[in-house]
Design a protein around this motif. Sequence first.
Motif, PDB file in Angstrom:
ATOM      1  N   ARG A 229       0.784  -1.242   0.000  1.00 17.05           N
ATOM      2  CA  ARG A 229       0.000   0.000   0.000  1.00 17.05           C
ATOM      3  C   ARG A 229       0.817   1.295   0.000  1.00 17.05           C
ATOM      4  O   ARG A 229       0.271   2.358  -0.258  1.00 17.05           O
ATOM      5  N   ASN A 230       2.090   1.247   0.336  1.00 14.97           N
ATOM      6  CA  ASN A 230       2.869   2.489   0.434  1.00 14.97           C
ATOM      7  C   ASN A 230       3.888   2.644  -0.688  1.00 14.97           C
ATOM      8  O   ASN A 230       4.132   3.744  -1.164  1.00 14.97           O
ATOM      9  N   VAL A 231       4.505   1.513  -1.084  1.00 11.24           N
ATOM     10  CA  VAL A 231       5.516   1.575  -2.141  1.00 11.24           C
ATOM     11  C   VAL A 231       4.801   1.665  -3.491  1.00 11.24           C
ATOM     12  O   VAL A 231       3.820   0.955  -3.726  1.00 11.24           O
ATOM     13  N   GLU A 275      11.908   2.262   5.508  1.00  9.97           N
ATOM     14  CA  GLU A 275      12.420   2.396   6.886  1.00  9.97           C
ATOM     15  C   GLU A 275      11.478   3.253   7.732  1.00  9.97           C
ATOM     16  O   GLU A 275      11.131   2.886   8.859  1.00  9.97           O
ATOM     17  N   GLU A 276      11.045   4.373   7.156  1.00  8.69           N
ATOM     18  CA  GLU A 276      10.185   5.303   7.901  1.00  8.69           C
ATOM     19  C   GLU A 276       8.835   4.646   8.207  1.00  8.69           C
ATOM     20  O   GLU A 276       8.345   4.667   9.336  1.00  8.69           O
ATOM     21  N   LEU A 278       8.124   1.402   8.267  1.00  8.53           N
ATOM     22  CA  LEU A 278       8.291   0.244   9.151  1.00  8.53           C
ATOM     23  C   LEU A 278       8.259   0.703  10.616  1.00  8.53           C
ATOM     24  O   LEU A 278       7.544   0.130  11.445  1.00  8.53           O
ATOM     25  N   LYS A 279       9.004   1.762  10.898  1.00  9.35           N
ATOM     26  CA  LYS A 279       9.039   2.255  12.290  1.00  9.35           C
ATOM     27  C   LYS A 279       7.653   2.745  12.726  1.00  9.35           C
ATOM     28  O   LYS A 279       7.201   2.443  13.830  1.00  9.35           O
ATOM     29  N   THR A 280       6.978   3.494  11.843  1.00 14.87           N
ATOM     30  CA  THR A 280       5.660   4.032  12.184  1.00 14.87           C
ATOM     31  C   THR A 280       4.643   2.910  12.394  1.00 14.87           C
ATOM     32  O   THR A 280       3.905   2.895  13.387  1.00 14.87           O
ATOM     33  N   VAL A 281       4.606   1.979  11.456  1.00  5.04           N
ATOM     34  CA  VAL A 281       3.627   0.883  11.517  1.00  5.04           C
ATOM     35  C   VAL A 281       3.865   0.027  12.766  1.00  5.04           C
ATOM     36  O   VAL A 281       2.927  -0.346  13.479  1.00  5.04           O
ATOM     37  N   VAL A 295      12.608  -0.451  17.806  1.00  2.00           N
ATOM     38  CA  VAL A 295      12.996  -0.905  16.467  1.00  2.00           C
ATOM     39  C   VAL A 295      14.462  -0.588  16.202  1.00  2.00           C
ATOM     40  O   VAL A 295      14.893   0.554  16.335  1.00  2.00           O
ATOM     41  N   MET A 296      15.237  -1.621  15.879  1.00  2.00           N
ATOM     42  CA  MET A 296      16.610  -1.429  15.385  1.00  2.00           C
ATOM     43  C   MET A 296      16.550  -1.629  13.878  1.00  2.00           C
ATOM     44  O   MET A 296      16.062  -2.672  13.404  1.00  2.00           O
ATOM     45  N   TYR A 297      16.970  -0.626  13.118  1.00  7.61           N
ATOM     46  CA  TYR A 297      16.976  -0.743  11.645  1.00  7.61           C
ATOM     47  C   TYR A 297      18.369  -0.375  11.165  1.00  7.61           C
ATOM     48  O   TYR A 297      18.867   0.704  11.444  1.00  7.61           O
TER      49      TYR A 297
END
Length: 395
Positions: A229-231, A275-276, A278-281, A295-297
Motif C-alpha cells: 500500500r505504500n511503495v 524504513e520510515e 516500518l518504524k511508524t507501523v 525498532v533497530m533498523y
Amino acid sequence: MTDSNRSPHPRATQLADEFKSWRQHLHAHPETAFEETLTSAFIAEKLTSFGLEVSTGMAKTGVIATLKGNKGDGKRIGLRADMDALDIHEMTNLPYASKHPGKMHACGHDGHMAMLLGAAKILSEAPDFAGTVDFIFQPAEENEGGGREMVNEGLFDSHPVDAIFGMHNWPGRDVGTMAMKAGPMMASYDVFEINIDGKGCHAAMPHLGRDPITAAGQVLLALQTITARNVNPLESAVISPTQISGGDTWNVIPDSATIRGTVRTFSPVVQDLVEERLKTVVNATAEAFGCSARVMYQRRYPATINSEAETAIAQAAAHRTVGEDKVDANPESSMASEDFAFMLNAKPGSYVLLGNGPTDGNCLLHNAAYNFNDDAIPYGVTYWITLVDEYLGSA
Ligand SMILES: [Zn+2]
Ligand SMILES: [Zn+2]
C-alpha cells in the motif's frame, strides 16, 4: 558490431589449465571474512611473479597490484575480485574439495580470483595500452563489507581509478554468455529487529496483561501493507520477517516478543520510505494493542547500481568476448545484494554477470553442492583483457 571475434583470447586458452589449477587450489583452501591469509599470500605471490607492483594489508587481507601500460599516460581502471568463502560444509566429493571443515567456496569467488589473476598475468606479458590498471582483490564480500572497508581505508586515494568494474559468475546462465545493464543490478540489504514489550500474565487471564504475542502477529501482517500500500507499484521492495521468538511455555503470556528480518530495495527513495513506514507501523500497531516497541533498523549494503557510460564499455567488451548474441543487455535485477555497491557508490563502473552453466545437482550459489565451472575461466579472463583494451585503448 560483428560477432566475428567471439572465441576466448588465445593466451587465455593456452593458459587455461594453469588458471584452472589456481582455481582448484583456492577452492581446496577456503577462508572466510577478513581471515583470507593463505588466499591473500597466494594471490600476492602470483602477482609478484608477474612483475607487478603489489600492496597488501588493506582491510586486513586485501591485495592490490598495479600495472602501467607501455603506451604512456592515460586513464586508470580498477578491476575487482572477491576472495572470501562461506561458512558451509562442502558436500561435493571433488578431489579438490575444501580441506577446511565448515568452510567452502560456494559462491565461486575462487573462480573470480583465478580469472582476475589470469588477466593480470596476460596483461603483464603485453601491457599494450595507455594508462594504468589496478587489480583489486577484496576480502569479506559475504555479510561483512570488505569492499566498504577498503573504500573507508582509502582504496581510491592510493589507487585513484576513473572507473571500477566487477564480475560475478551466474549459474543458470550458459557458459560463454554474459549479462549486464545500466541501473540497479542488485538490491540494497537492510536488517531490522523489532522488540515488542507488553506485560506478562497468566495465559488464562489475558485481561490482566498486555499480550506481545498477539501484537507481534498484527505487526507481521501490517508490515506487508508497506509493500502493498505504500511503495509505488512500479518500484520494487521486499520486507521479509525471518525470525520470531517470544515466550517459554504453554500457560504464560510473556513480557516481550522479538521479530527479525531483512528489507531489500533498489531505490534510495524507496529504502527511506520503507524504513520510515516500518518504524511508524510497528510503533502504532504495538501501541494499538497496549504494548510498546523498540525498532533497530540497520542499513548493511546499498544497491549495486551500474553507471551508463561504463556499462556501455562493459557491454562492448562483452560483445567482443562472447559475441553480441550471447550478451543479455537487459537481465532481471536480483534482490540479492553485493558489497561491490560501496565501490560503485564511490566511482562510476559496472558489475556484470558471467554464465557459469547448468544448475544440475543443486549447483546453485551458496549451496553445499556448488562448484565454479572451470570452462567459464577463459571467457572471464578474456572479458577483463578486452575491457582494459576498450577502456584504455590498444596499440
Ligand atoms: Zn555469495
Ligand atoms: Zn559471491
